[in-house]
Write a protein that holds these residues in place. Structure first.
Motif, PDB file in Angstrom:
ATOM      1  N   ASP A  92       0.843  -1.201   0.000  1.00  0.00           N
ATOM      2  CA  ASP A  92       0.000   0.000   0.000  1.00  0.00           C
ATOM      3  C   ASP A  92       0.879   1.252   0.000  1.00  0.00           C
ATOM      4  O   ASP A  92       1.192   1.820   1.052  1.00  0.00           O
ATOM      5  CB  ASP A  92      -0.941  -0.016   1.206  1.00  0.00           C
ATOM      6  CG  ASP A  92      -2.021   1.043   1.097  1.00  0.00           C
ATOM      7  OD1 ASP A  92      -1.943   1.914   0.196  1.00  0.00           O
ATOM      8  OD2 ASP A  92      -2.947   0.990   1.917  1.00  0.00           O
ATOM      9  N   PHE A  93       1.267   1.684  -1.193  1.00  0.00           N
ATOM     10  CA  PHE A  93       2.179   2.812  -1.363  1.00  0.00           C
ATOM     11  C   PHE A  93       1.627   4.107  -0.768  1.00  0.00           C
ATOM     12  O   PHE A  93       2.387   4.953  -0.320  1.00  0.00           O
ATOM     13  CB  PHE A  93       2.476   2.994  -2.857  1.00  0.00           C
ATOM     14  CG  PHE A  93       3.575   3.961  -3.164  1.00  0.00           C
ATOM     15  CD1 PHE A  93       4.889   3.682  -2.812  1.00  0.00           C
ATOM     16  CD2 PHE A  93       3.308   5.149  -3.827  1.00  0.00           C
ATOM     17  CE1 PHE A  93       5.907   4.568  -3.099  1.00  0.00           C
ATOM     18  CE2 PHE A  93       4.321   6.047  -4.131  1.00  0.00           C
ATOM     19  CZ  PHE A  93       5.630   5.750  -3.764  1.00  0.00           C
ATOM     20  N   GLY A  94       0.334   4.250  -0.720  1.00  0.00           N
ATOM     21  CA  GLY A  94      -0.291   5.463  -0.204  1.00  0.00           C
ATOM     22  C   GLY A  94      -0.440   5.516   1.309  1.00  0.00           C
ATOM     23  O   GLY A  94      -0.845   6.542   1.859  1.00  0.00           O
ATOM     24  N   GLN A  95      -0.104   4.422   1.997  1.00  0.00           N
ATOM     25  CA  GLN A  95      -0.285   4.361   3.450  1.00  0.00           C
ATOM     26  C   GLN A  95       0.956   3.829   4.177  1.00  0.00           C
ATOM     27  O   GLN A  95       0.852   2.912   4.997  1.00  0.00           O
ATOM     28  CB  GLN A  95      -1.473   3.462   3.791  1.00  0.00           C
ATOM     29  CG  GLN A  95      -2.805   3.988   3.330  1.00  0.00           C
ATOM     30  CD  GLN A  95      -3.225   5.206   4.120  1.00  0.00           C
ATOM     31  OE1 GLN A  95      -2.991   5.315   5.307  1.00  0.00           O
ATOM     32  NE2 GLN A  95      -3.827   6.156   3.435  1.00  0.00           N
ATOM     33  N   PRO A  96       2.144   4.400   3.948  1.00  0.00           N
ATOM     34  CA  PRO A  96       3.329   3.880   4.637  1.00  0.00           C
ATOM     35  C   PRO A  96       3.251   4.055   6.151  1.00  0.00           C
ATOM     36  O   PRO A  96       3.853   3.293   6.904  1.00  0.00           O
ATOM     37  CB  PRO A  96       4.479   4.681   4.036  1.00  0.00           C
ATOM     38  CG  PRO A  96       3.840   5.966   3.602  1.00  0.00           C
ATOM     39  CD  PRO A  96       2.470   5.573   3.134  1.00  0.00           C
ATOM     40  N   GLN A  97       2.467   5.022   6.597  1.00  0.00           N
ATOM     41  CA  GLN A  97       2.342   5.274   8.032  1.00  0.00           C
ATOM     42  C   GLN A  97       1.587   4.158   8.746  1.00  0.00           C
ATOM     43  O   GLN A  97       1.575   4.102   9.972  1.00  0.00           O
ATOM     44  CB  GLN A  97       1.695   6.632   8.317  1.00  0.00           C
ATOM     45  CG  GLN A  97       0.242   6.758   7.928  1.00  0.00           C
ATOM     46  CD  GLN A  97       0.013   7.164   6.478  1.00  0.00           C
ATOM     47  OE1 GLN A  97       0.856   6.970   5.619  1.00  0.00           O
ATOM     48  NE2 GLN A  97      -1.154   7.737   6.218  1.00  0.00           N
ATOM     49  N   ALA A  98       1.008   3.226   7.993  1.00  0.00           N
ATOM     50  CA  ALA A  98       0.312   2.089   8.610  1.00  0.00           C
ATOM     51  C   ALA A  98       1.273   1.249   9.445  1.00  0.00           C
ATOM     52  O   ALA A  98       0.858   0.614  10.403  1.00  0.00           O
ATOM     53  CB  ALA A  98      -0.353   1.225   7.546  1.00  0.00           C
ATOM     54  N   TYR A  99       2.555   1.264   9.087  1.00  0.00           N
ATOM     55  CA  TYR A  99       3.528   0.524   9.893  1.00  0.00           C
ATOM     56  C   TYR A  99       4.875   1.224  10.038  1.00  0.00           C
ATOM     57  O   TYR A  99       5.660   0.856  10.901  1.00  0.00           O
ATOM     58  CB  TYR A  99       3.740  -0.898   9.345  1.00  0.00           C
ATOM     59  CG  TYR A  99       4.504  -0.969   8.049  1.00  0.00           C
ATOM     60  CD1 TYR A  99       5.890  -1.117   8.056  1.00  0.00           C
ATOM     61  CD2 TYR A  99       3.857  -0.908   6.829  1.00  0.00           C
ATOM     62  CE1 TYR A  99       6.594  -1.192   6.866  1.00  0.00           C
ATOM     63  CE2 TYR A  99       4.558  -0.989   5.653  1.00  0.00           C
ATOM     64  CZ  TYR A  99       5.926  -1.131   5.668  1.00  0.00           C
ATOM     65  OH  TYR A  99       6.625  -1.200   4.500  1.00  0.00           O
ATOM     66  N   LYS A 100       5.158   2.218   9.222  1.00  0.00           N
ATOM     67  CA  LYS A 100       6.450   2.912   9.321  1.00  0.00           C
ATOM     68  C   LYS A 100       6.350   3.994  10.393  1.00  0.00           C
ATOM     69  O   LYS A 100       5.678   5.017  10.207  1.00  0.00           O
ATOM     70  CB  LYS A 100       6.858   3.501   7.971  1.00  0.00           C
ATOM     71  CG  LYS A 100       7.172   2.430   6.956  1.00  0.00           C
ATOM     72  CD  LYS A 100       7.687   3.013   5.658  1.00  0.00           C
ATOM     73  CE  LYS A 100       8.079   1.898   4.705  1.00  0.00           C
ATOM     74  NZ  LYS A 100       8.693   2.422   3.478  1.00  0.00           N
ATOM     75  N   ARG A 101       7.015   3.754  11.507  1.00  0.00           N
ATOM     76  CA  ARG A 101       6.885   4.600  12.696  1.00  0.00           C
ATOM     77  C   ARG A 101       7.360   6.036  12.496  1.00  0.00           C
ATOM     78  O   ARG A 101       6.923   6.932  13.202  1.00  0.00           O
ATOM     79  CB  ARG A 101       7.676   3.999  13.852  1.00  0.00           C
ATOM     80  CG  ARG A 101       7.186   2.666  14.281  1.00  0.00           C
ATOM     81  CD  ARG A 101       7.987   2.043  15.368  1.00  0.00           C
ATOM     82  NE  ARG A 101       9.000   2.899  15.950  1.00  0.00           N
ATOM     83  CZ  ARG A 101       9.755   2.595  16.958  1.00  0.00           C
ATOM     84  NH1 ARG A 101       9.631   1.419  17.513  1.00  0.00           N
ATOM     85  NH2 ARG A 101      10.653   3.413  17.432  1.00  0.00           N
TER      86      ARG A 101
END
Length: 188
Positions: free
Chosen positions: A47-56
């Motif tokens: 999910d290129f548009g949602q890196p904040q889903a796991y990238k702290r």
């Protein structure tokens, strides 16, 4: 079985994670094993548009162009405390069959010039565990995530320092991916 696993791993590394590194660049590869289904882990990574889903270290992400497919460009804002504020990144490859994603950093206010990253997601087979000390063998499917990169070494910095910085960020991201995916898989 371990020989077969090693051969599979070497084939994956050769196919997706080998890069030419010039004298002014550094490169590294990190691996994380995750106790969650491969499909779940891949859905988060791809999910290129949602890196904040796991990238702290990602505060938020704005898609500048595209819909998350190859060629899409995102603007990532990082949390305070890092030596950057914004990173502009382009999706170079997204292969759902091979479960491989690559992106390049094309702008921003940081020192990561010519940064190119490849992440691949794989199922780890044949992991044997003892169950309740009764020595019944059970097989548990786990996921292995491999992330590699190449980046220029900035003037005034060393190859070791540049790789140490990038490795720290990636290691934290992979550990966060593992924690979140395992929590989702456990139903918590």
């Amino acid at each position: 079985m371990r020989g077969t696993y090693a051969a599979k791993t070497e084939a994956i590394l050769t196919q997706h994670h080998r890069r030419e590194v010039s004298p002014n660049q550094c490169s590294s590869r990190l691996t994380q094993t995750i106790g969650a289904p491969m499909g779940l882990v891949w859905s988060m990574v791809r999910d290129f548009g949602q890196p904040q889903a796991y990238k702290r270290f990602v505060k938020n992400c704005l898609m500048r162009s595209g819909d998350g497919g190859v060629g899409s460009v995102r603007e990532v804002r990082v949390v305070s405390g890092l030596p950057a504020g914004v990173s502009v990144e382009r999706l170079e490859r997204l292969d759902d069959d091979a479960r491989v994603m690559s992106f390049s950093i094309i702008g921003g206010d940081h020192r990561l010039e010519n940064y190119r990253s490849t992440t691949s997601v794989h199922e780890e087979d044949d992991l044997d565990h003892d169950h309740d000390h009764d020595h019944d063998r059970i097989t548990e499917k786990r996921t292995v995530v491999i992330e590699s990169y190449v980046v220029d070494v900035p003037s005034g910095s060393s190859e070791e320092d540049t790789c140490a910085f990038a490795n720290t960020i990636i290691r934290c991201n992979l550990m966060s991916l593992a924690r979140i995916a395992e929590k989702i898989a456990a139903g918590s």
